[in-house]
Design a protein around this motif. Structure first.
Motif, short mmCIF file in Angstrom:
data_model
loop_
_atom_site.label_atom_id
_atom_site.label_comp_id
_atom_site.label_asym_id
_atom_site.label_seq_id
_atom_site.Cartn_x
_atom_site.Cartn_y
_atom_site.Cartn_z
N ARG A 136 0.89 -1.21 0.08
CA ARG A 136 0.01 0.03 0.03
C ARG A 136 1.09 1.21 -0.08
O ARG A 136 1.95 1.26 0.71
N GLY A 137 0.62 2.21 -1.04
CA GLY A 137 1.35 3.45 -1.02
C GLY A 137 2.70 3.22 -1.68
O GLY A 137 3.50 4.14 -1.76
N SER A 138 2.84 2.26 -2.41
CA SER A 138 4.16 1.97 -3.26
C SER A 138 4.20 3.09 -4.63
O SER A 138 3.21 3.53 -5.30
N PRO B 45 0.84 -0.92 4.61
CA PRO B 45 1.46 0.08 3.79
C PRO B 45 3.21 -0.05 4.00
O PRO B 45 3.62 -0.68 4.95
N LEU C 117 7.41 4.58 5.01
CA LEU C 117 7.84 5.79 4.24
C LEU C 117 9.11 6.16 4.78
O LEU C 117 9.72 5.89 5.85
#
Ligand SMILES: C[S@@+](CC[C@H](N)C(=O)[O-])C[C@H]1O[C@@H](n2cnc3c(N)ncnc32)[C@H](O)[C@@H]1O
Length: 265
Positions: A126-128, A167, A170
């Motif tokens: 998720r969020g790549s 996710p 980050l």
């Protein structure tokens, strides 16, 4: 066996090459590893768009850092070695992350060494990163090849699917200490979820390509033992630092209590 770089009640971390150190390990319950990916993926990291960025293109220095993974790609020899060692030392689950293109090679290598192939799972990243070139779909997940010695198998996941929607880490601090200190660091919630579902309190997990030690941090948080090997001193240092600041869990806990699973499906 060489002296540990770091150790506590639950986790032992060795600085060195898995090729030298793995053969000195006699037995573990589980093998959970995130080896370097294939040449295809490392090579793709240097696409034309990214090379442009290396020259100061529109995505700038942050993007450039992502390009240089800082370690070499997986070779057929290293895959064969890890598969043979996993089969030799492990009495329960063997779980290996890979790019999807290489997942069948892991299944074959592990089966060649007598393990049962159970399932290929997916980590939905998720969020790549999107596909910046825009001319094809981006990669949105990684594979996990799941094997086990022949015989009775059990896990704590009930009827759940082999899909983990978590996710990515980050490049900034998060409350759960999953701040990114390694270019391909796995999320703590992902490793916590796997360890919770596949392993039991007090068991030992081996990760011979440990990077920043995420497997060990998640293991320690859930009261599992871990043996970690990493050959890059700066990653070892980062792993030791993360492990030092993680409290030892000496009584059984549920993963729900110890991880932020808000993002899990
Ligand atoms: C994909 S990264 C693992 C990242 C890790 N899961 C994390 O969350 O930080 C693979 C790691 O394997 C290490 N490595 C590669 N070959 C190795 C070897 N022969 N022995 C020990 N470590 C090795 C690399 O230095 C790299 O840090």
């Amino acid at each position: 066996m060489t002296a540990p770089y770091y150790s506590d009640e639950l986790v032992t971390l060795y600085l060195g090459d898995a090729l030298d150190l793995l053969p000195t390990i006699e037995h573990v319950d589980h093998f959970i590893a995130d080896p370097p990916y294939s040449e295809h993926v490392h090579g793709a990291a240097r696409s034309r768009v990214m090379r442009d960025n290396d020259r100061g293109g529109k995505y700038g220095a942050d993007f450039r850092r992502n390009v240089d993974l800082g370690f070499t790609h997986l070779t057929d020899e290293f895959r064969a070695f890890l598969a043979a060692e996993a089969a030799r030392v492990t009495s329960r689950w063997v779980i290996v992350f890979s790019d999807t293109e290489g997942a069948h090679l892991w299944a074959e290598a592990l089966e060649d060494n007598g393990l049962d192939y159970v399932r290929t799972g997916a980590w939905i990243k998720r969020g790549s990163t999107p596909q910046f070139s825009g001319d094809r779909p981006a990669t949105g997940f990684e594979s996990l090849t799941i094997c086990h010695p022949t015989g009775r198998k059990r896990w704590n996941g009930g009827g759940a699917h082999a899909v983990w929607d978590v996710p990515i880490v980050l490049n900034r601090a998060r409350a759960d200490k999953s701040e990114r200190v390694h270019p391909t660091q796995k999320p703590l919630a992902l490793m916590g979820s796997l360890i919770n579902q596949f392993t039991d309190f007090g068991e030992t997990i081996l990760d011979p390509v440990a990077g920043s030690g995420t497997t060990g941090v998640a293991a320690k948080r859930l009261g599992r033992k871990a043996i970690l090997i990493e050959r890059d001193e700066k990653h070892c240092e980062a792993a030791a630092h993360r492990l030092e600041s993680e409290q030892t869990q000496l009584v059984p806990v549920t993963a729900q209590e110890r991880f932020d699973f808000g993002a899990l499906a």
